[in-house]
Design a protein around this motif. Sequence first.
Motif, PDB file in Angstrom:
ATOM      1  N   LYS A   1       0.893   5.129   1.270  1.00 28.32           N
ATOM      2  CA  LYS A   1       0.171   6.069   2.132  1.00 28.32           C
ATOM      3  C   LYS A   1       0.506   7.499   1.764  1.00 28.32           C
ATOM      4  O   LYS A   1       1.654   7.821   1.459  1.00 28.32           O
ATOM      5  CB  LYS A   1       0.534   5.817   3.589  1.00 28.32           C
ATOM      6  N   THR A   2      -0.515   8.332   1.808  1.00 30.17           N
ATOM      7  CA  THR A   2      -0.302   9.759   1.565  1.00 30.17           C
ATOM      8  C   THR A   2      -0.748  10.522   2.803  1.00 30.17           C
ATOM      9  O   THR A   2      -1.144   9.916   3.800  1.00 30.17           O
ATOM     10  CB  THR A   2      -1.100  10.255   0.344  1.00 30.17           C
ATOM     11  N   ASN A   3      -0.697  11.860   2.712  1.00 29.70           N
ATOM     12  CA  ASN A   3      -1.110  12.666   3.866  1.00 29.70           C
ATOM     13  C   ASN A   3      -2.583  12.472   4.204  1.00 29.70           C
ATOM     14  O   ASN A   3      -3.005  12.756   5.309  1.00 29.70           O
ATOM     15  CB  ASN A   3      -0.819  14.135   3.601  1.00 29.70           C
ATOM     16  N   ASN A   4      -3.401  11.962   3.269  1.00 30.06           N
ATOM     17  CA  ASN A   4      -4.806  11.808   3.639  1.00 30.06           C
ATOM     18  C   ASN A   4      -5.474  10.478   3.283  1.00 30.06           C
ATOM     19  O   ASN A   4      -6.658  10.312   3.510  1.00 30.06           O
ATOM     20  CB  ASN A   4      -5.638  12.986   3.104  1.00 30.06           C
ATOM     21  N   ARG A   5      -4.743   9.522   2.715  1.00 27.19           N
ATOM     22  CA  ARG A   5      -5.400   8.242   2.418  1.00 27.19           C
ATOM     23  C   ARG A   5      -4.372   7.133   2.164  1.00 27.19           C
ATOM     24  O   ARG A   5      -3.174   7.389   2.110  1.00 27.19           O
ATOM     25  CB  ARG A   5      -6.331   8.375   1.210  1.00 27.19           C
ATOM     26  N   THR A   6      -4.891   5.925   2.007  1.00 27.49           N
ATOM     27  CA  THR A   6      -4.048   4.784   1.654  1.00 27.49           C
ATOM     28  C   THR A   6      -4.463   4.304   0.268  1.00 27.49           C
ATOM     29  O   THR A   6      -5.652   4.117   0.002  1.00 27.49           O
ATOM     30  CB  THR A   6      -4.250   3.649   2.675  1.00 27.49           C
TER      31      THR A   6
ATOM     32  N   ASN B   1       0.856  -1.189   0.000  1.00 30.37           N
ATOM     33  CA  ASN B   1       0.000   0.000   0.000  1.00 30.37           C
ATOM     34  C   ASN B   1       0.884   1.228   0.000  1.00 30.37           C
ATOM     35  O   ASN B   1       1.980   1.205   0.527  1.00 30.37           O
ATOM     36  CB  ASN B   1      -0.845   0.061   1.282  1.00 30.37           C
TER      37      ASN B   1
ATOM     38  N   GLU C   1       4.235   0.610   2.371  1.00 30.14           N
ATOM     39  CA  GLU C   1       4.239  -0.533   3.276  1.00 30.14           C
ATOM     40  C   GLU C   1       4.017  -1.802   2.480  1.00 30.14           C
ATOM     41  O   GLU C   1       3.178  -1.831   1.587  1.00 30.14           O
ATOM     42  CB  GLU C   1       3.082  -0.429   4.269  1.00 30.14           C
TER      43      GLU C   1
ATOM     44  N   ASN D   1      -4.071   1.417  -2.677  1.00 28.08           N
ATOM     45  CA  ASN D   1      -3.616   0.066  -2.982  1.00 28.08           C
ATOM     46  C   ASN D   1      -2.681   0.110  -4.191  1.00 28.08           C
ATOM     47  O   ASN D   1      -2.905   0.885  -5.125  1.00 28.08           O
ATOM     48  CB  ASN D   1      -4.849  -0.807  -3.265  1.00 28.08           C
TER      49      ASN D   1
ATOM     50  N   THR E   1       3.668   9.612   1.646  1.00 29.25           N
ATOM     51  CA  THR E   1       4.412   9.647   2.909  1.00 29.25           C
ATOM     52  C   THR E   1       5.140   8.336   3.195  1.00 29.25           C
ATOM     53  O   THR E   1       6.238   8.342   3.727  1.00 29.25           O
ATOM     54  CB  THR E   1       3.493   9.987   4.090  1.00 29.25           C
ATOM     55  N   SER E   2       4.513   7.190   2.879  1.00 31.45           N
ATOM     56  CA  SER E   2       5.220   5.929   3.134  1.00 31.45           C
ATOM     57  C   SER E   2       4.728   4.826   2.211  1.00 31.45           C
ATOM     58  O   SER E   2       3.654   4.930   1.603  1.00 31.45           O
ATOM     59  CB  SER E   2       5.072   5.503   4.598  1.00 31.45           C
TER      60      SER E   2
END
Lengths: 161, 262
Positions: free
Chosen positions: B134-139, B132, B164, B141, B161-162
Amino acid sequence: MAKLTINITVNDKKYEKTINPNLLLVDFIREELKLTGTHVGCDTSQCGACMVMLNGRAVKSCSILLAQLNNQEIKTIENLEKNDELHPMQEAFRNNHGLQCGFCTPGMIISAISLVNENDSPDEDEIRKHIEGNFCRCTGYQNIIKSISEGAKNMKDLENN
Amino acid sequence: MYDFNYHSPNNINEALDIFSSSEDPKFLAGGMTLVASMKQRLISPTDLIDLKLLNELNTISLDGNRIILGALCTHDQISKNKEIKSKINGFSNLASGIGDPAVRIMGTIGGSLANSDPAADWPSAILALRSNLKTNNRTINNDDFFTGMFETSLEDNEILTSIEYEIPEYFKYVKFPNPASRYAVVGVSIAKYDNEVRVAVTGASHTPFIAKEISESLSKDFSTNFPLKTIPKSELNEDIHASSEYRQNLIDVCTKHALMPN
């Protein structure tokens, strides 16, 4: 567009400069500081002639904005010679005919020292892999490999003495 | 290079505020593609928002069977991380094959993914792994992230942002690199989780994709007996580096190599 004030240390000397944000590190080094040992070869971050040390590791100064380096430390090829003595890596390039025209040499030497900083006894494969980002159009690389190998030994010996 | 305003925000909210109030802004990570593109005047943002001070985005952590990579982790940092090396060595190897050492010190995984170069290495791995973004406001896929050539599902004012992913039981990436740029002419990642195998291809088309038939075959029989030439030539790139026929064959060759453990 707004100007920017940057603090940067180059070859142990601190500078505070007001710059245009689009100033590249290599242009700052060559045009403003007149340190012309750092070369511009391809200008597209392929050839490595523009390599300088950023906090002890080789980076390509043609592809980094000075603005990205506030409060950072840079060292160029001019910083290697001390008290009229060549750096052991420079000496090894001279002894092994590791250069012909010399255009790529500053980048090669910075890159080589960066390798030895991480791995003090690189083998031939490691040296070849490390200098993938440094192009030489004269030597055929053989003597460069020899030079880096000897330079690494010299650096290690110097450190142990 | 055209002139621009330079900003160096201290946190994500500040970065987003500057983005909203600027005319034609761009976020800057390592700059290994962005600065080069600006030098060539391919793009000319009015404002460059450098994310380098967002230290929370450059950590690598392990959470159970998941690896979490901050978007600002450099290729060099990932290639040398001991935990990644021991748990998923093929991921380290991918990182140490990007560009050259000087590029890896500056370039970041988040920058590469957000740029979505069709020949970049990371997209293949991230698509193959159960991952996944990740951003500042959602994940997001992984299957929904890459939408086209240099295009992703990231909104304008959104910061990756990350990343995973679940550690697979087997992972390997093999590329046939362009000898000058080290970008993939074709690159293939294989990730195996129990009975699910995902084979993701980069460099071959306008965007990375899952090779469905090969993935299905390997899920049943994890061997080199997979069907060949399953991707139609009409869907593959044809350029000065390789014809579509050559790329079609390279997909099979890289897949075979990726099935051989080191």
